[in-house]
Motif scaffolding. Structure first.
Motif, mmCIF file in Angstrom:
data_model
loop_
_atom_site.group_PDB
_atom_site.id
_atom_site.type_symbol
_atom_site.label_atom_id
_atom_site.label_comp_id
_atom_site.label_asym_id
_atom_site.label_seq_id
_atom_site.Cartn_x
_atom_site.Cartn_y
_atom_site.Cartn_z
ATOM 1 N N ARG A 291 -14.263 78.415 82.541
ATOM 2 C CA ARG A 291 -15.438 78.383 82.022
ATOM 3 C C ARG A 291 -15.463 78.672 80.820
ATOM 4 N NH1 ARG A 291 -17.416 73.752 85.465
ATOM 5 N NH2 ARG A 291 -15.752 72.230 85.383
ATOM 6 N N GLY B 216 -13.293 80.633 78.158
ATOM 7 C CA GLY B 216 -13.575 79.385 77.516
ATOM 8 C C GLY B 216 -14.188 78.870 76.351
ATOM 9 N N THR B 217 -15.538 79.517 77.015
ATOM 10 C CA THR B 217 -17.006 78.643 75.955
ATOM 11 C C THR B 217 -17.336 80.210 75.352
ATOM 12 O OG1 THR B 217 -17.749 78.074 77.794
ATOM 13 C CG2 THR B 217 -19.309 79.199 76.466
ATOM 14 N N THR C 88 -14.788 81.680 73.778
ATOM 15 C CA THR C 88 -13.438 81.802 72.700
ATOM 16 C C THR C 88 -14.019 81.187 71.789
ATOM 17 O OG1 THR C 88 -11.826 82.253 74.995
ATOM 18 C CG2 THR C 88 -11.198 80.896 72.273
ATOM 19 N N HIS D 211 -9.184 84.147 78.858
ATOM 20 C CA HIS D 211 -8.568 82.450 79.331
ATOM 21 C C HIS D 211 -7.677 82.188 79.938
ATOM 22 C CE1 HIS D 211 -10.433 78.421 79.262
ATOM 23 N NE2 HIS D 211 -9.755 78.022 78.095
ATOM 24 N N GLY E 154 -4.778 73.350 74.528
ATOM 25 C CA GLY E 154 -5.545 74.311 74.362
ATOM 26 C C GLY E 154 -4.433 75.371 74.554
ATOM 27 N N PHE E 155 -3.366 75.353 74.498
ATOM 28 C CA PHE E 155 -1.986 76.575 74.288
ATOM 29 C C PHE E 155 -1.455 76.745 73.107
ATOM 30 C CE2 PHE E 155 2.588 77.524 74.767
ATOM 31 C CZ PHE E 155 2.298 78.206 75.324
ATOM 32 N N HIS F 31 -9.210 70.078 72.017
ATOM 33 C CA HIS F 31 -9.318 70.740 73.376
ATOM 34 C C HIS F 31 -10.400 70.582 74.319
ATOM 35 C CE1 HIS F 31 -8.134 73.521 77.074
ATOM 36 N NE2 HIS F 31 -8.662 75.180 76.776
ATOM 37 N N LEU G 51 -11.168 67.783 77.737
ATOM 38 C CA LEU G 51 -10.755 68.567 78.614
ATOM 39 C C LEU G 51 -11.771 66.939 79.627
ATOM 40 C CD1 LEU G 51 -13.186 71.466 78.692
ATOM 41 C CD2 LEU G 51 -10.907 71.000 79.343
ATOM 42 N N ARG H 135 -14.883 66.495 80.735
ATOM 43 C CA ARG H 135 -15.901 67.012 80.752
ATOM 44 C C ARG H 135 -16.900 65.407 80.935
ATOM 45 N NH1 ARG H 135 -16.536 71.654 81.917
ATOM 46 N NH2 ARG H 135 -14.372 71.649 82.453
HETATM 47 C C1 HEM Z 1 -7.620 78.967 71.629
HETATM 48 C C2 HEM Z 1 -7.211 78.394 72.602
HETATM 49 C C3 HEM Z 1 -9.094 78.001 73.517
HETATM 50 C C4 HEM Z 1 -10.164 77.896 73.262
HETATM 51 C C5 HEM Z 1 -10.846 77.785 72.012
HETATM 52 C C6 HEM Z 1 -10.327 76.975 74.162
HETATM 53 C C7 HEM Z 1 -11.821 76.592 75.564
HETATM 54 C C8 HEM Z 1 -12.037 76.243 76.364
HETATM 55 C C9 HEM Z 1 -13.708 75.709 76.499
HETATM 56 C C10 HEM Z 1 -14.551 75.774 75.365
HETATM 57 C C11 HEM Z 1 -13.684 75.432 77.416
HETATM 58 C C12 HEM Z 1 -14.465 74.371 78.080
HETATM 59 C C13 HEM Z 1 -15.928 75.390 78.531
HETATM 60 C C14 HEM Z 1 -16.656 74.916 79.970
HETATM 61 O O1 HEM Z 1 -16.492 73.583 80.595
HETATM 62 O O2 HEM Z 1 -17.452 75.276 79.722
HETATM 63 C C15 HEM Z 1 -11.765 75.344 77.793
HETATM 64 C C16 HEM Z 1 -11.949 75.182 79.384
HETATM 65 C C17 HEM Z 1 -10.638 75.181 79.896
HETATM 66 N N1 HEM Z 1 -9.611 75.569 79.253
HETATM 67 FE FE1 HEM Z 1 -9.301 76.481 77.545
HETATM 68 N N2 HEM Z 1 -9.124 77.363 75.268
HETATM 69 C C18 HEM Z 1 -8.383 77.508 74.644
HETATM 70 C C19 HEM Z 1 -6.862 77.992 75.001
HETATM 71 C C20 HEM Z 1 -6.921 77.503 76.311
HETATM 72 C C21 HEM Z 1 -5.190 77.204 77.033
HETATM 73 C C22 HEM Z 1 -3.923 78.274 76.595
HETATM 74 C C23 HEM Z 1 -5.439 77.467 78.252
HETATM 75 C C24 HEM Z 1 -4.321 77.180 79.511
HETATM 76 C C25 HEM Z 1 -2.958 76.724 79.560
HETATM 77 C C26 HEM Z 1 -6.496 76.660 78.872
HETATM 78 C C27 HEM Z 1 -6.678 75.958 79.704
HETATM 79 C C28 HEM Z 1 -8.465 75.449 80.161
HETATM 80 C C29 HEM Z 1 -8.960 75.303 81.349
HETATM 81 C C30 HEM Z 1 -7.622 75.010 82.893
HETATM 82 C C31 HEM Z 1 -10.439 74.599 81.283
HETATM 83 C C32 HEM Z 1 -11.218 74.009 82.497
HETATM 84 C C33 HEM Z 1 -11.146 72.839 82.814
HETATM 85 C C34 HEM Z 1 -11.183 71.973 83.480
HETATM 86 O O3 HEM Z 1 -13.085 73.476 83.983
HETATM 87 O O4 HEM Z 1 -11.830 71.063 83.825
HETATM 88 N N3 HEM Z 1 -8.019 76.792 77.810
HETATM 89 N N4 HEM Z 1 -11.585 75.787 77.139
#
Ligand code: HEM
Lengths: 213, 317
Positions: A60, A63-64, A66, A106, A135-136, A179, A183, A185
């Motif tokens: 997380r 992701g945040t 990013t 991430h 996301g991918f 993305h 999720l 959430r």
């Molecule tokens: C530019 C690309 C991406 C951005 C900006 C991004 C952003 C984020 C953000 C903001 C979160 C939520 C964080 C939170 O819970 O506070 C997140 C969660 C997540 N992202 Fe990404 N993400 C990106 C790419 C990807 C990619 C490529 C994958 C996997 C192939 C991915 C898999 C996940 C997963 C598994 C979670 C957690 C979900 C959960 O907690 O249930 N993300 N992402």
């Protein structure tokens, strides 16, 4: 009442011209700030700061950061227009590369700690779970932008082609928000805050482009 | 100092009840003042019923998991889904401090010959308290191993004498707007209601739970009384129960209302049926680095599979 604001605002005048050395220093400050979240994770992991489920925390948090870095990257041009600090543009590449850095972390967290390099599983996930799909896609689109973020390739591409390629960043921002929304959430407000910020930043750009004509 | 007795020692026997509550109020006021002044204040936890050692608890040798490592109590207390106190797992440990677990009653009603309102302290004496080590598998694909304290729900059910038309049991949990900020959110239709089929409710594994780790339940884990149904996803195990109703029709549970295709009435742990948004084939055991394969019925198939003979478990999720 007609409200007319002329940019750049005069209050920012004192900081308009920086020496090269000062810009360089500003760049290092930005990079150092950008590494703080990573430092917190690396130091906090053995110390238990990351809670009961550290892998979830890292997924997380990366992701945040990013999406936060992406906001910073896209804020630079509007900020330049408001302040008249032309040198800000020279920080944009660093901000963009920090974005890519966290996106890569991430993605690696996901591939390694969530899926343990199970390629079949990952492919299935990318196809089956819409939030992973977008996301991918966002991550894949970031790759060419990161690769072409150096002087040699800018020269080779030519400024116009380079700009065209880098307009992808708007698509990436939209994919990132989708993305986040998908999720699903249980607290659905946060992604919409990012959506609003991106919308504002896009609107500012459109305003200036329109005005320039 | 605790004097050991064969029975359980109740908080009301250790400290005069009014003194106990008075002291708590004092602590609560002090905390509120501390918040205003921005000063750290000693946690009120230590004087709550939660965390009080339970005496006379016997481990039930039938329910031990010798091959599994019990999770740290810290994991258990700090990683909680209790949406009434917020959807983030770190919120309930803080916000549930406001939960008052004394006085507390549990109303038994519906299709029973002997409806009754139990005082919580009566429940402790209803049947001998056992410690049982169960796997606990959340629908979100994480799991823990927890030493619960309680007794089979069947013990209570027998005493209230369900009628022939009692086909299901419905559990209604506390919904108190004054202390539960999560109720302002429309994530779920409050109060949180869960349910079991009668045979599931009568199954010896189904635990009416009053404690964990040898202590009374921490507030954030569903004090003072909750269900634990170890072969089902965790959300089936309702927390802070105030009412148990015996009914003829399948209860409309809070999660079924929110998304019947994602959270079914049965919600048995099943690695072969994915959640609409993620796989259930594997799980992350808290405290472990890798992921584990999830087990059918969370590893309790031998005991419970026969209840679902002939049912298509892809359909009855
Ligand atoms: C530019 C690309 C991406 C951005 C900006 C991004 C952003 C984020 C953000 C903001 C979160 C939520 C964080 C939170 O819970 O506070 C997140 C969660 C997540 N992202 Fe990404 N993400 C990106 C790419 C990807 C990619 C490529 C994958 C996997 C192939 C991915 C898999 C996940 C997963 C598994 C979670 C957690 C979900 C959960 O907690 O249930 N993300 N992402």
């Amino acid at each position: 009442m007609a409200l007319s604001v002329t940019f750049p605002l005069t209050v920012f005048a004192p900081w308009r011209s920086l020496t090269n050395a000062q810009v360089q220093r500003a760049k290092w400050v930005l990079v150092a700030l950008g590494m703080l979240p990573l430092a917190r994770m690396l130091i906090g992991l053995p110390l238990g700061w990351l809670g009961v489920n550290p892998i979830e925390f890292v997924t997380r948090s990366t992701g945040t950061w990013t999406i936060v870095s992406l906001v910073v990257t896209l804020s630079i041009t509007p900020l330049r227009n408001i302040t008249g600090w032309v040198w800000l543009v020279r920080l944009r590449r660093s901000a963009g590369l920090i974005t890519f850095f966290y996106a890569a972390l991430h993605f690696i967290t996901y591939v390694w700690l969530d899926r343990f390099f199970d390629v079949n599983d990952i492919i299935k996930d990318i196809i089956k779970r819409p939030f992973i799909t977008v996301g991918f896609a966002a991550f894949v689109l970031l790759i060419p932008l990161a690769i072409t973020s150096n002087n040699a390739l800018i020269k080779k591409l030519g400024a116009q082609n380079w700009q065209r390629l880098h307009n992808l960043v708007y698509v990436i921002a939209i994919l990132a928000v989708v993305h986040f929304i998908w999720l699903a959430r249980r607290n659905p407000i946060e992604p919409y805050i990012y959506a609003a910020i991106f919308a504002l930043l896009f609107a500012a750009r459109i305003y200036w482009r329109f005005k320039a004509k | 100092m605790l004097i050991r007795r064969p029975d359980v020692i109740l908080p009301s026997e250790i400290t005069d009840a009014s003194l106990f509550h008075g002291r708590r109020d004092w602590i609560r006021n002090a905390s509120a003042m501390g918040l205003i002044a921005g000063l750290p204040v000693l946690s009120a936890c230590s004087v709550e019923a939660q965390g009080m050692k339970l005496a006379g608890v016997k481990p039930n040798p039938q329910y031990v998991l010798p091959d599994e490592k019990i999770n740290k109590a810290e994991d258990f207390k700090n990683y909680c889904n209790f949406y009434e106190f917020g959807t983030d797992k770190s919120e309930p440990p803080v916000l549930a401090k406001a939960l008052k677990t004394r006085p507390w009653t549990i109303t038994i009603e519906g299709e029973v010959n002997k409806p009754k309102v139990f005082d919580i302290d009566e429940l402790y004496k209803l049947a001998p308290l056992e410690e049982r080590v169960y796997r606990f598998r959340c629908v979100e694909a994480w799991s823990m191993v927890v030493p619960w304290v309680g007794f089979s729900l069947a013990e209570l059910i027998k005493r209230v004498e369900p009628r022939g038309n009692a086909k299901y049991v419905e559990f209604v949990t506390l919904a108190d707007k004054a202390i539960m900020p999560g109720l302002r959110s429309s994530v779920l239709d409050w109060p949180y209601v869960e349910g079991l089929r009668m045979d599931e409710a009568m199954h010896p594994l189904t635990l009416l739970t009053l404690g964990a780790y040898g202590e009374m339940l921490p507030n954030q884990n569903g004090a003072p009384v909750r269900m634990v149904v170890p072969w089902k996803y965790g959300f089936k195990s309702g927390k802070s129960i105030v009412k148990i109703r015996f009914v003829e029709k399948e209860p409309r549970t809070a999660w079924v209302k929110s998304g019947p295709s994602e959270y079914g009435f049965y919600s048995n742990v099943n690695p072969n049926v994915d959640h609409a948004r993620w796989s259930q084939a594997t799980e992350r055991r808290l405290g472990e680095f890798g992921k584990r394969r999830s087990l059918m019925f969370n590893g309790y198939g031998e005991q419970v599979a026969s209840m679902y003979a002939g049912m298509d478990l892809k359909k009855f999720i």
